[in-house]
Design an enzyme around this catalytic site. Sequence first.
Site, PDB file in Angstrom:
ATOM      1  N   ASN A  86       0.819  -1.197   0.000  1.00  0.00           N
ATOM      2  CA  ASN A  86       0.000   0.000   0.000  1.00  0.00           C
ATOM      3  C   ASN A  86       0.860   1.256   0.000  1.00  0.00           C
ATOM      4  O   ASN A  86       0.932   1.978  -0.988  1.00  0.00           O
ATOM      5  CB  ASN A  86      -0.940  -0.028   1.205  1.00  0.00           C
ATOM      6  CG  ASN A  86      -2.026   1.015   1.112  1.00  0.00           C
ATOM      7  OD1 ASN A  86      -1.899   1.982   0.370  1.00  0.00           O
ATOM      8  ND2 ASN A  86      -3.085   0.841   1.856  1.00  0.00           N
ATOM      9  N   ASP A  87       1.557   1.478   1.083  1.00  0.00           N
ATOM     10  CA  ASP A  87       2.299   2.731   1.213  1.00  0.00           C
ATOM     11  C   ASP A  87       3.421   2.849   0.184  1.00  0.00           C
ATOM     12  O   ASP A  87       3.734   3.944  -0.268  1.00  0.00           O
ATOM     13  CB  ASP A  87       2.877   2.856   2.634  1.00  0.00           C
ATOM     14  CG  ASP A  87       1.767   2.821   3.675  1.00  0.00           C
ATOM     15  OD1 ASP A  87       0.697   3.379   3.396  1.00  0.00           O
ATOM     16  OD2 ASP A  87       1.980   2.236   4.751  1.00  0.00           O
TER      17      ASP A  87
END
Lengths: 490, 103
Positions: A416-417
């Site tokens: 995600n990040d």
Amino acid sequence: MGTMETFTRTIEFSEYISVLEISYILASILFILGLKKLSHPDTARSGNLWAAAGMGLAILFTILFHKTRMENGSYEGIHNIGWIVAALVIGSAVGWMAAKKVKMTAMPQMVSLFNGMGGACAALISLMEFPKMQNMLATAGATNMLTGEAIAILLGLMIGGVSFAGSMIAFGKLDERIGDIKTPLLRYINLVFLFLLLAMIFYIMTMAPGKDNNLMIYLFTLLALLYGITFVMPIGGADMPVVISLLNSFTGVAASMGGFLYGNQAMLTGGILVGSSGTILTILMCKAMNRSLLNVIIGVFGGGGAASGSSGEQTVKEISLSDASVLLSYSQRVLIVPGYGLAVAQAQHLCHELENLLGSKGVEVKYGIHPVAGRMPGHMNVLLAEADVAYEKLMEMEDANNEMGNTDVVIVIGANDVVNPAAENDPSSPISGMPVIQVWNAKNTIVMKRSMAKGYAAIENNLFFMPKTRMLFGDAKATMQKLVSEIKNL
Amino acid sequence: MSEVLKFFMEYREAIFIIILSIFLGIEVISHVPSVLHTPLMSGANAIHGVVIIGAIIVMGHAGNVLSMILGFIAVILGTLNVVGGFVVTDRMLEMFSKKKKQK
């Protein structure tokens, strides 16, 4: 100060001690060569064994040949050997079992836990040496404790205590037993604790040696433990590996304090080596995230007002399994971007299966690995290596980004990040400036995700709302399984 | 001032070792590829388990029950750090080398 002078000088004449010192030199050489070999892929494994051999040598020779000069001038060897061996056996058995049984995904916690044990060991040594040192100084008629030994004991106690408490908190956080506490107040509390600890070191050293100082030392220990907790508590999310690495170098310094105290070269070189290389490693990790160490420690990162502008109004587009399998099978180049979610779901083996399957259909499959993917730098490489993914299939971030334009499909699995465009285009984002894998430059992006929950750093990700992005919701392992069988049936 | 100089003379060997080791530590790992960051951290973690030598020394001279107990715990903790650290590192690296042999 006369006692210390004799402490390091007269012992040179004992034969036993010479043998011991030679073994320590050998151990130090093995530590250095071990670390050196550990930094090259081909020699890393033997490097680890060399360092372990050095450690075994140092331990064995210490038990056999160590002599301490007593107050009456005689030398005494190691007593309680039975108990020591018993403790060694217990520690080895438990350590061995724990290290063999731990899942590769839980590796960061495990390193943190072992690190905490070392810190606690250093703190205990200081706690036990302090009363002894006091007695020695008191009999010598000293009126204060302004000696190198006292500095070493107190610093060893403080750093070891912080490292132990901090590692336990880091362990709890990574194991998801403890949440983050993010309040700006903690920043000031931390500064106060640090100041108090340093002031106490100075205060204790100016005190006259005597029994009533023991209370002070317990208070000091308690404060160090508290500081360890409040030090790590506000740090969260993607910064966890940095903290573990930092605590790792702390323990190294604590160990070297013990070396200073005993005039023990193996402890001194081993501890300082880890202290300095650990610090450099910490800085390298910070660089990979484009942040400064100070920034990490003060803890600006993570949660809070991170959801800038992009409220839940936007919609995401889903992709069905059959569409995904067709898309993948008829692509030329596919890039898999794995994140911690893949590891949690234990889907790395399925990932490899998917890679082979697509490979047999003439699709070129590679992996794009972000340097801090997973929860430790290099963690993802370890996990994929476990699943027999070939080393040359793994691309580093820069190479992956360079080839992104020619990539037909990117599959983001549980990451995600590290694929968040906000890092590049939203200056207000907490991860602003962190290099990310630019998956949005590929022709298509499939994001496999359990839900729309935010990533580990708790930041909204605009990638999911981009026109070329399709979402494939579900548990990574189950979804991969279905995808693999879907492609087989094509 | 003379106190500081005296301190330096008394501990000059240790200070030399500390300073040289700091540079050595930085030099030795500065070219490590990011793939090896985790195993390297884990290996370094095991090396600082050398603190166990201190635990053995304290335990070896423990006189009363309390220091026996604390020393016993210290040796166990140190051993956990050493053995656990090296075994975990070996497990990580084993996976890399397995890859190499298959090729």
